[in-house]
Design a protein around this motif. Sequence first.
Motif, mmCIF file in Angstrom:
data_model
loop_
_atom_site.group_PDB
_atom_site.id
_atom_site.type_symbol
_atom_site.label_atom_id
_atom_site.label_comp_id
_atom_site.label_asym_id
_atom_site.label_seq_id
_atom_site.Cartn_x
_atom_site.Cartn_y
_atom_site.Cartn_z
ATOM 1 N N ALA A 1 0.857 -1.182 0.000
ATOM 2 C CA ALA A 1 0.000 0.000 0.000
ATOM 3 C C ALA A 1 0.893 1.232 0.000
ATOM 4 O O ALA A 1 1.861 1.299 0.761
ATOM 5 C CB ALA A 1 -0.918 0.015 1.215
ATOM 6 N N HIS A 2 0.582 2.174 -0.867
ATOM 7 C CA HIS A 2 1.362 3.411 -0.972
ATOM 8 C C HIS A 2 0.380 4.580 -0.988
ATOM 9 O O HIS A 2 -0.488 4.656 -1.852
ATOM 10 C CB HIS A 2 2.217 3.400 -2.233
ATOM 11 C CG HIS A 2 3.184 4.541 -2.315
ATOM 12 N ND1 HIS A 2 2.826 5.794 -2.750
ATOM 13 C CD2 HIS A 2 4.505 4.620 -2.004
ATOM 14 C CE1 HIS A 2 3.873 6.600 -2.715
ATOM 15 N NE2 HIS A 2 4.914 5.907 -2.267
ATOM 16 N N LEU A 3 0.503 5.481 -0.007
ATOM 17 C CA LEU A 3 -0.376 6.630 0.113
ATOM 18 C C LEU A 3 0.458 7.907 0.067
ATOM 19 O O LEU A 3 1.520 7.988 0.701
ATOM 20 C CB LEU A 3 -1.153 6.626 1.428
ATOM 21 C CG LEU A 3 -2.218 5.570 1.685
ATOM 22 C CD1 LEU A 3 -1.629 4.213 1.969
ATOM 23 C CD2 LEU A 3 -3.109 6.006 2.851
ATOM 24 N N SER A 4 -0.022 8.905 -0.666
ATOM 25 C CA SER A 4 0.580 10.234 -0.670
ATOM 26 C C SER A 4 -0.461 11.209 -0.134
ATOM 27 O O SER A 4 -1.578 11.296 -0.670
ATOM 28 C CB SER A 4 1.016 10.625 -2.081
ATOM 29 O OG SER A 4 1.587 11.918 -2.089
ATOM 30 N N LEU A 5 -0.103 11.954 0.902
ATOM 31 C CA LEU A 5 -1.046 12.809 1.615
ATOM 32 C C LEU A 5 -0.510 14.226 1.713
ATOM 33 O O LEU A 5 0.689 14.431 1.943
ATOM 34 C CB LEU A 5 -1.290 12.283 3.036
ATOM 35 C CG LEU A 5 -1.569 10.786 3.206
ATOM 36 C CD1 LEU A 5 -1.512 10.405 4.679
ATOM 37 C CD2 LEU A 5 -2.940 10.449 2.620
ATOM 38 N N ASP A 6 -1.399 15.205 1.564
ATOM 39 C CA ASP A 6 -1.066 16.587 1.876
ATOM 40 C C ASP A 6 -1.694 16.927 3.212
ATOM 41 O O ASP A 6 -2.917 16.760 3.406
ATOM 42 C CB ASP A 6 -1.584 17.535 0.794
ATOM 43 C CG ASP A 6 -0.698 17.539 -0.429
ATOM 44 O OD1 ASP A 6 0.442 17.045 -0.339
ATOM 45 O OD2 ASP A 6 -1.137 18.035 -1.482
ATOM 46 N N ILE A 7 -0.875 17.397 4.147
ATOM 47 C CA ILE A 7 -1.289 17.604 5.527
ATOM 48 C C ILE A 7 -1.413 19.089 5.820
ATOM 49 O O ILE A 7 -0.519 19.882 5.520
ATOM 50 C CB ILE A 7 -0.263 16.984 6.506
ATOM 51 C CG1 ILE A 7 -0.030 15.503 6.174
ATOM 52 C CG2 ILE A 7 -0.718 17.171 7.943
ATOM 53 C CD1 ILE A 7 -1.245 14.635 6.313
ATOM 54 N N GLY A 8 -2.552 19.450 6.425
ATOM 55 C CA GLY A 8 -2.740 20.795 6.953
ATOM 56 C C GLY A 8 -2.918 20.726 8.455
ATOM 57 O O GLY A 8 -3.590 19.837 8.967
#
Length: 265
Positions: free
Chosen positions: A7-14
Amino acid sequence: MLRTVTAHLSLDIGGTPDLYLSVAVADGAYDRQEYLTVTHESTALDVVELKGPHGSRVHKVSSPPGRVVVAYRAQVTGGADPAPVEDAALMEYLRPSRYAQSDRLLSFALDQFDGLADVELLDAVVTWVRGHVTYLSGSSSPTDGATDTLLRRRGVCRDFAHLVVALLRARDVPARLVSVYAPGLRPMDFHAVVEAYVAGAWHVVDATGLAPRGSMVRIATGRDATDTAFLSNYHGQVTLRSLTVTATVEGDLVLDDGTALATLR
């Protein structure tokens, strides 16, 4: 049987959220070799493992703002004898829950499945859902439950699973949702199936019929998607930029027409 899952996730965090990841293969049922990394702009973040029911493992990560990448890989073999079944667990999975509103489907379930019990009832529920609900990507929202699926007659795997769970509970059969890696699944993604307690054991069913049950690998088990979501966050904002899941098995997939009782080991 050797299975390899990723599993590979790319997330933008605020903000500075706490992330809870449910992507790791469950404890107890498999021999596994694995790694999990969570990086913030190439810097590794600390990961804390939390134990859940039925071998579920949740990984907590506190993240600063910016881009976060989650990478998980496991190779799993073998299985284990089923865990002892406790009355308290059966009671828990007879009750209505957030996405499996069995109390709202009592009359429908009685009219549709009156006179059926145990394995015959399980087969009838799965057959009905498979025959009356259309699998359509993007056709439901994350807040849809079993009643929405029954009315709209379309959804994705979690919608099929919630409806099966709700109808079984409405007929007094303990049922729970399981997130799995599913070799052979098309399109590839995390997958949701159902375990129902019939014939004195938990048996897995998949009303979508999209993947053979014999190769599936358990991730998390619970009342519904509330307990099995692959990502939850608190105290911040998260935008999922990309998600890639793979699941393969060494050799040929085991054929499965969905008619025989099967266990998720």
